[in-house]
Design a protein around this motif. Structure first.
Motif, PDB file in Angstrom:
ATOM      1  N   ARG A 196      17.369  44.472  30.625  1.00  0.00           N
ATOM      2  CA  ARG A 196      17.920  43.542  29.591  1.00  0.00           C
ATOM      3  C   ARG A 196      19.627  43.625  29.354  1.00  0.00           C
ATOM      4  O   ARG A 196      20.074  42.781  29.555  1.00  0.00           O
ATOM      5  N   LEU A 197      20.690  44.616  29.223  1.00  0.00           N
ATOM      6  CA  LEU A 197      21.496  45.129  29.266  1.00  0.00           C
ATOM      7  C   LEU A 197      22.348  44.772  30.856  1.00  0.00           C
ATOM      8  O   LEU A 197      23.270  43.871  30.556  1.00  0.00           O
ATOM      9  N   ALA A 198      21.497  45.423  31.644  1.00  0.00           N
ATOM     10  CA  ALA A 198      22.180  44.610  33.112  1.00  0.00           C
ATOM     11  C   ALA A 198      21.873  43.296  33.014  1.00  0.00           C
ATOM     12  O   ALA A 198      22.964  42.645  33.541  1.00  0.00           O
ATOM     13  N   VAL A 199      21.045  42.297  32.188  1.00  0.00           N
ATOM     14  CA  VAL A 199      20.245  41.028  32.336  1.00  0.00           C
ATOM     15  C   VAL A 199      22.014  40.219  31.985  1.00  0.00           C
ATOM     16  O   VAL A 199      22.330  39.075  32.506  1.00  0.00           O
ATOM     17  N   LEU A 200      22.224  41.381  30.430  1.00  0.00           N
ATOM     18  CA  LEU A 200      23.382  40.034  30.074  1.00  0.00           C
ATOM     19  C   LEU A 200      24.791  40.641  30.794  1.00  0.00           C
ATOM     20  O   LEU A 200      25.670  39.177  30.849  1.00  0.00           O
ATOM     21  N   GLU A 201      24.995  41.211  31.598  1.00  0.00           N
ATOM     22  CA  GLU A 201      25.636  41.662  32.640  1.00  0.00           C
ATOM     23  C   GLU A 201      26.138  40.239  33.691  1.00  0.00           C
ATOM     24  O   GLU A 201      27.367  39.895  33.381  1.00  0.00           O
ATOM     25  N   ILE A 202      24.476  40.582  34.331  1.00  0.00           N
ATOM     26  CA  ILE A 202      25.479  39.486  35.209  1.00  0.00           C
ATOM     27  C   ILE A 202      25.265  37.690  34.545  1.00  0.00           C
ATOM     28  O   ILE A 202      25.848  37.416  35.084  1.00  0.00           O
ATOM     29  N   ARG A 203      24.909  38.185  33.404  1.00  0.00           N
ATOM     30  CA  ARG A 203      24.717  36.527  32.834  1.00  0.00           C
ATOM     31  C   ARG A 203      26.554  36.043  33.020  1.00  0.00           C
ATOM     32  O   ARG A 203      27.095  35.518  32.548  1.00  0.00           O
ATOM     33  N   ASP A 204      27.238  37.487  31.575  1.00  0.00           N
ATOM     34  CA  ASP A 204      28.688  37.203  31.761  1.00  0.00           C
ATOM     35  C   ASP A 204      29.389  37.032  33.349  1.00  0.00           C
ATOM     36  O   ASP A 204      29.985  36.054  32.926  1.00  0.00           O
ATOM     37  N   GLN A 205      28.772  37.669  34.025  1.00  0.00           N
ATOM     38  CA  GLN A 205      29.904  37.496  35.128  1.00  0.00           C
ATOM     39  C   GLN A 205      29.454  35.812  35.857  1.00  0.00           C
ATOM     40  O   GLN A 205      30.521  35.471  36.068  1.00  0.00           O
ATOM     41  N   HIS A 206      28.300  35.864  35.445  1.00  0.00           N
ATOM     42  CA  HIS A 206      28.548  33.769  36.193  1.00  0.00           C
ATOM     43  C   HIS A 206      29.054  33.533  35.748  1.00  0.00           C
ATOM     44  O   HIS A 206      29.420  32.566  35.990  1.00  0.00           O
ATOM     45  N   ALA A 207      28.858  33.349  33.914  1.00  0.00           N
ATOM     46  CA  ALA A 207      29.769  32.617  33.092  1.00  0.00           C
ATOM     47  C   ALA A 207      30.888  32.307  33.137  1.00  0.00           C
ATOM     48  O   ALA A 207      31.749  31.296  33.329  1.00  0.00           O
ATOM     49  N   ALA A 208      31.773  33.451  33.746  1.00  0.00           N
ATOM     50  CA  ALA A 208      33.040  33.589  34.109  1.00  0.00           C
ATOM     51  C   ALA A 208      33.488  32.472  35.050  1.00  0.00           C
ATOM     52  O   ALA A 208      34.652  31.945  35.591  1.00  0.00           O
ATOM     53  N   ARG A 209      32.334  33.009  36.103  1.00  0.00           N
ATOM     54  CA  ARG A 209      32.820  32.477  37.689  1.00  0.00           C
ATOM     55  C   ARG A 209      32.741  30.961  37.223  1.00  0.00           C
ATOM     56  O   ARG A 209      33.059  29.677  38.072  1.00  0.00           O
ATOM     57  N   HIS A 210      31.220  30.500  36.324  1.00  0.00           N
ATOM     58  CA  HIS A 210      32.142  28.955  36.739  1.00  0.00           C
ATOM     59  C   HIS A 210      32.661  28.264  35.649  1.00  0.00           C
ATOM     60  O   HIS A 210      33.897  26.903  35.841  1.00  0.00           O
ATOM     61  N   GLU A 211      33.150  29.447  34.687  1.00  0.00           N
ATOM     62  CA  GLU A 211      34.213  28.477  34.448  1.00  0.00           C
ATOM     63  C   GLU A 211      35.769  28.875  35.160  1.00  0.00           C
ATOM     64  O   GLU A 211      36.699  27.506  35.034  1.00  0.00           O
ATOM     65  N   ARG A 212      35.859  29.838  35.654  1.00  0.00           N
ATOM     66  CA  ARG A 212      36.879  29.487  37.018  1.00  0.00           C
ATOM     67  C   ARG A 212      36.674  28.477  38.186  1.00  0.00           C
ATOM     68  O   ARG A 212      37.553  27.028  38.164  1.00  0.00           O
ATOM     69  N   LEU A 213      35.734  27.930  38.324  1.00  0.00           N
ATOM     70  CA  LEU A 213      35.270  26.756  39.136  1.00  0.00           C
ATOM     71  C   LEU A 213      35.305  25.399  38.746  1.00  0.00           C
ATOM     72  O   LEU A 213      36.059  24.692  38.822  1.00  0.00           O
ATOM     73  N   ARG A 214      34.693  25.233  37.290  1.00  0.00           N
ATOM     74  CA  ARG A 214      35.175  23.792  36.872  1.00  0.00           C
ATOM     75  C   ARG A 214      36.942  23.542  36.879  1.00  0.00           C
ATOM     76  O   ARG A 214      37.476  22.720  36.867  1.00  0.00           O
ATOM     77  N   SER A 215      37.148  24.932  35.882  1.00  0.00           N
ATOM     78  CA  SER A 215      39.132  24.676  36.096  1.00  0.00           C
ATOM     79  C   SER A 215      39.487  24.138  37.231  1.00  0.00           C
ATOM     80  O   SER A 215      40.446  23.260  37.298  1.00  0.00           O
ATOM     81  N   VAL A 216      38.844  24.498  38.711  1.00  0.00           N
ATOM     82  CA  VAL A 216      39.481  23.433  39.146  1.00  0.00           C
ATOM     83  C   VAL A 216      38.872  22.505  39.307  1.00  0.00           C
ATOM     84  O   VAL A 216      39.727  21.548  39.863  1.00  0.00           O
ATOM     85  N   ALA A 217      37.674  22.462  39.499  1.00  0.00           N
ATOM     86  CA  ALA A 217      37.297  20.677  39.805  1.00  0.00           C
ATOM     87  C   ALA A 217      37.232  20.017  39.025  1.00  0.00           C
ATOM     88  O   ALA A 217      37.354  18.686  39.566  1.00  0.00           O
ATOM     89  N   ALA A 218      37.953  20.327  37.550  1.00  0.00           N
ATOM     90  CA  ALA A 218      38.175  18.978  36.611  1.00  0.00           C
ATOM     91  C   ALA A 218      39.138  17.754  37.257  1.00  0.00           C
ATOM     92  O   ALA A 218      38.470  16.727  37.262  1.00  0.00           O
ATOM     93  N   PRO A 219      39.669  18.957  38.111  1.00  0.00           N
ATOM     94  CA  PRO A 219      41.030  17.261  37.793  1.00  0.00           C
ATOM     95  C   PRO A 219      40.798  16.706  39.280  1.00  0.00           C
ATOM     96  O   PRO A 219      41.013  14.952  39.421  1.00  0.00           O
ATOM     97  N   MET A 220      39.879  17.581  40.095  1.00  0.00           N
ATOM     98  CA  MET A 220      39.830  16.499  41.464  1.00  0.00           C
ATOM     99  C   MET A 220      38.509  15.257  40.701  1.00  0.00           C
ATOM    100  O   MET A 220      38.430  14.180  41.138  1.00  0.00           O
TER     101      MET A 220
END
Length: 412
Positions: A196-220
């Protein structure tokens, strides 16, 4: 020699799961024994499983999505190692990638062939925590005589699958193993907590990547008039323009810039973004059904190929999804949840597990898959491609439907 019986336990051994002597095995153990027996494994034999070469083992370690999680897993299980047990991390093929433990328990594991690069699926070594956890998709513990092979009955193990919460795919298994006499029942809960701890770490990594992608894509996206989607590498939609998007779409493995065809969405133009893709959707009837579906089991990794009126699409299949498609392609009138459970697990009670797996498969196949009963949609022409020697198809699988397929099409 230990009898491969479903009605009792090894002669002279304590009953499985700590029940009274003479009691039958737990339901999941009995089903695992049936699957293993159908593979033709002899309980008294020493399994002959080819090890990975050292270079292949190192390649798998380097490529594994589990590599960044290993330090955290070991840190969360340090008390287990101190108590004389061994921590093992295996991939989805049941291959042991990492082992950590004191010299004494590692020597005992060496005698079992439980070494780096060895394969611990049910299809290779019978009932064991790593292999059975991969089959069931849930944490399990196997104690002493619950193992199928005589040589493993002095061993105990508890394992939990490591799941990517973003993709739904199993990344591998974390396992605690050691001499049966020293394995405490609480270690199943310990290994579950580590997973479960490993899954939480994976989730946090994905969420951070999503936020970076969203910030790049929003103006486009803000400047667009047509229909467009922004998706991550796994097909999760993070932004959209001019359309109500699904939460996730299935992307082909060989994504590239330019015109592509996507099941249910039709033709799109793909542009690469940091961590994902911008998909400009063309005016197209996304309801057109694909006409050809190929399940290719001839290589090491099962592949799905779909060809429709507007193009083609290819994606690697998980072993479980390959097993399901084998079942559906063999069944003229489809399969009920109970029938699929029998095909996959030799256990008709595992309906909840089947429904969860079918929900994941629907995210890949979309409108190509129908329910009540589960079947391919009308008009889909399906082809199953097997290796030259069909007895080698999905070699680690213990699913009864795969065993039956190999027996129906023996190699030359």
């Amino acid at each position: 020699m230990r009898e491969a019986s479903l009605s009792g336990v090894a002669p002279g051994a304590s009953a499985p799961g700590g029940s009274a002597p003479g009691a039958g095995p737990r339901t999941e153990i009995a089903a695992s024994w049936r699957r293993t027996a159908a593979r033709g494994l002899d309980p008294g034999a020493d399994p002959q499983v080819a090890l990975l070469t050292e270079s292949e083992l190192e390649r798998r370690r380097a490529d594994s999505a589990l590599a960044p999680l290993v330090p955290q897993l070991l840190a969360s299980l340090v008390s287990v190692v101190d108590a004389g047990q061994m921590v093992v991390v295996a991939d989805t093929d049941g291959r042991v990638l990492w082992r950590h433990g004191k010299a004494g328990v590692r020597r005992e594991a060496d005698h079992l062939g439980f070494v780096g690069g060895s394969a611990w699926t049910e299809g290779n070594v019978g009932t064991n925590a790593i292999g059975t956890a991969l089959v069931l998709g849930e944490p399990v513990h196997i104690q002493g005589a619950e193992h199928y092979l005589d040589s493993h009955t002095r061993w105990g193990c508890a394992a939990a699958p490591l799941l990517d919460p973003w993709t739904g795919r199993t990344l591998g298994v974390v396992d605690i193993s050691g001499p049966s006499r020293s394995l405490h029942p609480a270690e199943l809960a310990i290994v579950q907590m580590a997973a479960r701890l490993a899954v939480l770490e994976i989730r946090d990594q994905h969420a951070a990547r999503h936020e970076r992608l969203r910030s790049v894509a929003a103006p486009m996206i803000a400047r667009m008039d047509g229909h467009a989607l922004v998706v991550d590498r796994s097909g999760h939609v993070v932004a959209a323009s001019g359309t109500t998007p699904p939460t996730r779409i299935s992307l082909p493995d060989a994504m590239s810039v330019g015109t592509i065809w996507l099941p249910d969405l039709g033709v799109a133009t793909a542009e690469v973004l940091p961590g994902g893709w911008l998909l400009r959707l063309q005016d197209h009837d996304g309801g057109e059904p694909a006409t050809d579906l190929v399940v290719d089991l001839s290589g090491r990794t099962p592949q799905l190929r779909v060809t429709g009126p507007s193009g083609s699409w290819q994606q690697a299949l998980t072993p479980r999804h390959a097993e399901i498609l084998v079942s559906l392609l063999r069944a003229e009138h489809g399969r009920t949840p109970a029938e699929l459970a029998a095909d996959l697990f030799a256990d008709t009670t595992r309906i909840v597990t089947v429904r969860a797996e079918m929900s994941r498969l629907r995210k890949v196949l979309g409108a190509l898959l129908e329910g009540r009963p589960y079947r391919l949609a009308d008009g889909v022409r399906a082809l199953l491609m097997l290796p030259e020697d069909p007895t080698t198809v999905l070699p680690g699988s213990s699913a009864p439907v795969v065993v039956a397929l190999a027996q129906e099409h023996p190699g030359s």
